[in-house]
Design an enzyme around this catalytic site. Structure first.
Site, PDB file in Angstrom:
ATOM      1  N   HIS A   1       0.833  -1.205   0.000  1.00 40.10           N
ATOM      2  CA  HIS A   1       0.000   0.000   0.000  1.00 40.10           C
ATOM      3  C   HIS A   1       0.871   1.259   0.000  1.00 40.10           C
ATOM      4  O   HIS A   1       0.702   2.156  -0.840  1.00 40.10           O
ATOM      5  CB  HIS A   1      -0.896  -0.022   1.237  1.00 40.10           C
ATOM      6  CG  HIS A   1      -1.830   1.141   1.371  1.00 40.10           C
ATOM      7  ND1 HIS A   1      -3.165   1.051   1.073  1.00 40.10           N
ATOM      8  CD2 HIS A   1      -1.633   2.425   1.775  1.00 40.10           C
ATOM      9  CE1 HIS A   1      -3.746   2.226   1.279  1.00 40.10           C
ATOM     10  NE2 HIS A   1      -2.824   3.077   1.722  1.00 40.10           N
ATOM     11  N   GLU A   2       1.821   1.313   0.930  1.00 40.99           N
ATOM     12  CA  GLU A   2       2.615   2.536   1.075  1.00 40.99           C
ATOM     13  C   GLU A   2       3.561   2.756  -0.102  1.00 40.99           C
ATOM     14  O   GLU A   2       3.782   3.898  -0.516  1.00 40.99           O
ATOM     15  CB  GLU A   2       3.398   2.508   2.392  1.00 40.99           C
ATOM     16  CG  GLU A   2       2.552   2.297   3.638  1.00 40.99           C
ATOM     17  CD  GLU A   2       1.402   3.287   3.773  1.00 40.99           C
ATOM     18  OE1 GLU A   2       1.507   4.421   3.256  1.00 40.99           O
ATOM     19  OE2 GLU A   2       0.382   2.915   4.386  1.00 40.99           O
TER      20      GLU A   2
END
Length: 901
Positions: A358-359
């Protein structure tokens, strides 16, 4: 950022057999009738909480803007203060005698402006607008159009609120308590570290220097280019970092502390480091492996290289969110980054993989191209919440992660979007206090779900082509939702803007007894796919439903075959089948010819339709019994979740034990099949399923499971046979649920001895299962003790509220009694919303909605206004559900006990 982090109408389907072996489907878009809303929606309705009007808000003026921030910070890790010097290269676009910036909890000492080639002008006044978090610097004469340098000396506090520039407590390997200085700027907290133009569209470059103790590590977005002794104090060093690309203030980061690290290089030459607490470098290896696989995957997927020379991933002890995508320096909770090969469970490994995915996606989608304003937050978070699954599926195909997406994100978003107090994906945001409200399941999970639907509608090739165009066109700039639609429309030739606007700009429409509440009901352009029992894995037909009703004819299909809409459970809508069509699916559930994701979606739709009063809960229970041969972890996980909701609802009745018997009957066959110990050839999903099933059986009071859990717990505590990481949660939960004060004492001792935050959190989440009232109170007091990290207090209180009727009452009283301390700790952040939701969402008595409404009218929580409204609505929905179906459920559960004649 990852936060801890619609029923868009339902489609009713009627099947008709017509000549020549064709099937005609009549589809009609319905909006769900929430049965409890049989009254007028007036200001006195309990769920319509009267909240203060939104404050007027004006964005920063554009007459002065930054080009480069030269920022030097000197934190004091003992007194928890910092000194700062800012030298900003700015551009004056029109003459003015004042500069307006964002500033919060900072004291400016001096400020001056020097036009290029001209004399320095000292500011004569600093006017702080605290509510708007702004400061106006006044000058004795007009600043002329052109370039110049703004200098500001200032001081601030290293706060303990987990936002801005703050302190984070940790213990050294010898046990000494120390503090790191770390940052969390999204959404609007860079202004707590230095005066700045703290809006995502006002981008600049940054030259950052940190003055720190010489035995500490200093990290920032870019690589270190110089480290030298600080001339005024030989115990300090001055660390200078390379100039950043042009970027938004909320993505700036710096960390000063003590860390070990592991390092590698991705296949495309980017240096990757994972920073861990001292002595725990080994626990960073899994995240390092994921990150080094992920960077090349995204580079290939977007066809755009990662633009920085390095990326650091670092575990922060005190951290409110799950993680934060600061460009080049990604910060994480310890539990979202660290994996101990011997003591981490399968679900933790999966969680770390998803959060890293995600990051790192944000490094392109959010950092390289940034939303123009917070209205478009969903574009950042929805996209990252979708592509993290694509990334994990690439790295770990054995996780079957897309099926898990449906249970973890898709259904969660549908549930929230069914509420009258939901909101559209795109929300007009003004004042900073409004931003945190939209870090919710709509921005993340519904955003991800509609992007998944869009990707399916466009096809992967055109989707990637459009994404590449978007990233190249807007790199180092800002963009809106419409900009992405334009690029995808060009790539695919499909009406993307028209289709997607109907999904992002409006929420679900609620009817009252078949009539509209207020305005005319909105419509959606709905991509429809259809499969049949002849080939359940393949769509037989795809249409775009542009009108409220449509007839579809499927040729060459035998009358005894089933027809299913939304194969793969990709379209973001519920489906209500006729009784005959529903019955035709039951054999496909029992013999598993329906795919797992479709078995899950069918059951979940039915459960939500029953909660809305559109079908009887009895119909759902009958379908649930068809899952007796179910082997799939995610299907069981969703069943377990829904049965948990029903169990919580029925805790308000005198036949709660009967639903526990139903749960035991349903889960016992799969529990016997799995057993307690892993077998050769088993994998990730088997470990997840075993933990889920044993925990469900143990909590429900299954005698054999309880006895074995107690035996294994005793051996674990005595050190004879340490429990595997995957069995700890179900065993801890079971012994606590049926345990006494000695069990609680033992669990608290295990918590104190635990060296790994994952184990501490594992214990904290289940402590609330304890049953005795005086022990429940002990757990609640423990939640606010120094033994629990500030961000984890919420999950301890939530665990109490979610475990029993008595726990729910006690937790709500505890929150009210300690409101000042809790609100002061979490104010302005998403954790206050999470605390409220976990505490009160499970009530099912009308008067509780009134009580909750009244409390928050006299104890305002601006960042949680919408959450309070949603909770009051959920309480009334629960109460209506209970009144409507409780007697029928009771009779059904009693009849199951009667032996067949």
């Amino acid at each position: 950022m990852l936060r801890f982090l619609s029923r868009q109408g339902s489609l009713s389907v009627v099947r008709q057999v017509i000549p020549r072996k064709t099937i005609s489907l009549h589809l009609r878009v319905n909006t769900l009738i929430i049965r409890y809303r049989t009254f007028s929606a007036t200001a006195n309705s309990p769920h319509l909480v009267t909240m203060p009007e939104r404050r007027p808000f004006v964005r920063l003026p554009t007459d002065v803007y930054p080009v480069n921030y030269g920022l030097c910070l000197k934190p004091d890790l003992i007194d928890f203060t910092f000194e700062g010097k800012l030298e900003a290269a700015v551009e004056v676009t029109q003459g003015t005698n004042q500069i307006v910036m964002n500033c919060a909890d900072i004291d400016i000492i001096t400020a001056s402006f020097a036009p290029d080639g001209g004399e320095e002008i000292n500011a004569t006044g600093f006017n702080y607008q605290n509510e708007d978090e702004k400061v106006t610097l006044s000058f004795p004469s007009a600043l002329q159009k052109g370039s110049g340098t703004l200098k500001i000396d200032f001081v601030g506090e290293l706060n303990d609120k987990m936002k801005g520039f703050y302190r984070s407590k940790y213990a050294t390997p010898s046990g000494e308590i120390r503090h790191a200085a770390v940052t969390q700027f999204e959404a609007t907290d860079a202004r707590r570290a230095f005066p700045c133009w703290d809006e995502p569209a006002i981008k600049a470059t940054f030259d950052i220097t940190l003055i720190i103790p010489k035995d500490r590590v200093a990290l920032s977005n870019m690589n270190v280019i110089d480290r030298k002794p600080y001339p005024e104090d030989d115990s300090l060093v001055e660390v200078k970092f390379a100039t950043t690309p042009i970027m938004s203030t909320y993505l700036v980061a710096f960390v000063i502390g003590e860390y070990d690290f592991v390092e590698s290089q991705s296949s495309d030459g980017v240096t990757v480091r994972v920073y861990t607490p001292l002595g725990k470098a080994e626990q960073g290896k899994f995240a390092l492996e994921v990150a080094t696989k992920t960077l090349p995957f995204y580079k290939d997927y977007f066809n755009v290289p990662y633009p920085l020379p390095k990326i650091d991933l670092i575990a922060i002890a005190d951290f409110a969110a799950g993680a934060m995508e600061n460009w080049g320096l990604v910060t994480y909770r310890e539990t979202a980054l660290l994996i101990d090969p011997r003591n981490s469970c399968a679900s933790s490994r999966q969680w770390v993989a998803l959060v890293v995915g995600h990051e790192l996606a944000h490094q392109w989608f959010g950092n390289l191209v940034t939303m123009e304003w917070w209205t478009h937050l969903w574009l950042n978070e929805g996209f990252a919440s979708w592509i993290e699954y694509l990334c994990v599926d690439h790295c770990f195909p054995e996780y079957d992660i897309w099926t898990q997406f449906v249970s973890a994100d898709y259904t969660r978003a549908l549930d929230l979007d069914a509420l009258d107090n939901s909101h559209p994906i795109e929300v007009n945001v003004g004042h900073p206090s409004e931003v945190d409200e939209i870090f919710d399941a709509i921005s993340y999970s519904k955003g991800a779900s509609v992007i998944r639907m869009l990707h399916n509608y466009i096809g992967d090739e055109d989707f990637r082509k459009g994404m590449n165009t978007y990233l190249l066109k807007f790199q180092h700039k800002n963009a809106s939702t419409e900009d992405l639609w334009d690029c995808l429309e060009q790539a695919s030739g499909k009406p993307i803007a028209a289709v997607m606007s109907s999904w992002t700009k409006q929420m679900v429409c609620i009817c009252v007894l078949g009539g509209m509440l207020g305005e005319e009901c909105p419509t959606w352009m709905v991509p429809i796919s259809i499969c049949t029992s002849e080939d359940p894995s393949c769509s037989k037909m795809n249409v775009l439903m542009e009108h409220p009703e449509i007839n579809i004819t499927i040729p060459s299909l035998s009358p005894n075959k089933w027809v299913k809409l939304n194969p793969g459970t990709v379209g973001f809508y519920r489906i209500q089948y006729s009784s005959a069509m529903l019955d035709s699916f039951l054999p496909g559930i029992r013999d598993l010819t329906l795919l797992p994701v479709d078995r899950l979606g069918l059951q979940n739709d039915l459960f939500s339709l029953s909660r809305a009063g559109m079908i009887s809960t009895i119909e759902v229970l009958k379908v649930m019994e068809a899952f007796v041969n179910e082997p799939n972890y995610t299907v069981w996980s969703d069943l377990s979740c829904n049965l948990g909701v029903l169990s919580s609802l029925l805790s308000h009745t005198d036949f709660h034990d009967d639903i526990q018997e139903f749960i035991i009957d349903l889960f016992t066959p799969i529990g016997l099949k799995l057993g307690w110990d892993s077998k050769p050839g088993e994998g990730h999903l088997d470990a997840l399923l075993r933990g889920l099933v044993l925990g469900k059986l143990g909590k429900a009071g299954h005698k054999a499971t309880l006895e074995e859990a107690r035996r294994r717990f005793k051996e674990h505590v005595e050190g004879k046979q340490i429990l595997s990481a995957d069995l700890r949660s179900p065993v801890y939960l079971t012994v606590l649920k049926h345990g006494d004060s000695s069990v609680l004492d033992t669990m608290l001792k295990l918590h104190k001895q635990a060296d790994m935050q994952e184990e501490k959190n594992r214990i904290e989440r289940v402590l609330g299962a304890i049953s005795a009232p005086e022990l429940i109170q002990r757990v609640l007091n423990f939640a606010l003790s120094d033994e629990v990290r500030p961000q984890d207090t919420v999950s301890v209180i939530g665990g109490v509220a979610g475990s029993s009727k008595q726990g729910r009452k006690a937790a709500w009283k505890f929150v009210k009694d300690n409101w000042e301390e809790l609100h002061n700790r979490y104010q302005g952040g998403f954790l206050i919303s999470r605390l409220i939701k976990l505490t009160v969402d499970g009530f099912a008595i009308d008067k509780m909605a009134t009580e909750v409404k009244s409390f928050f009218e006299s104890h305002p929580a601006p960042a949680a206004e919408r959450t309070v409204q949603q909770c009051c609505e959920n309480i009334l929905l629960n109460a209506a559900w209970l009144k409507r179906d409780a007697d029928d459920i009771h009779q059904y559960l009693l009849q199951r006990k009667v032996p067949p004649v």
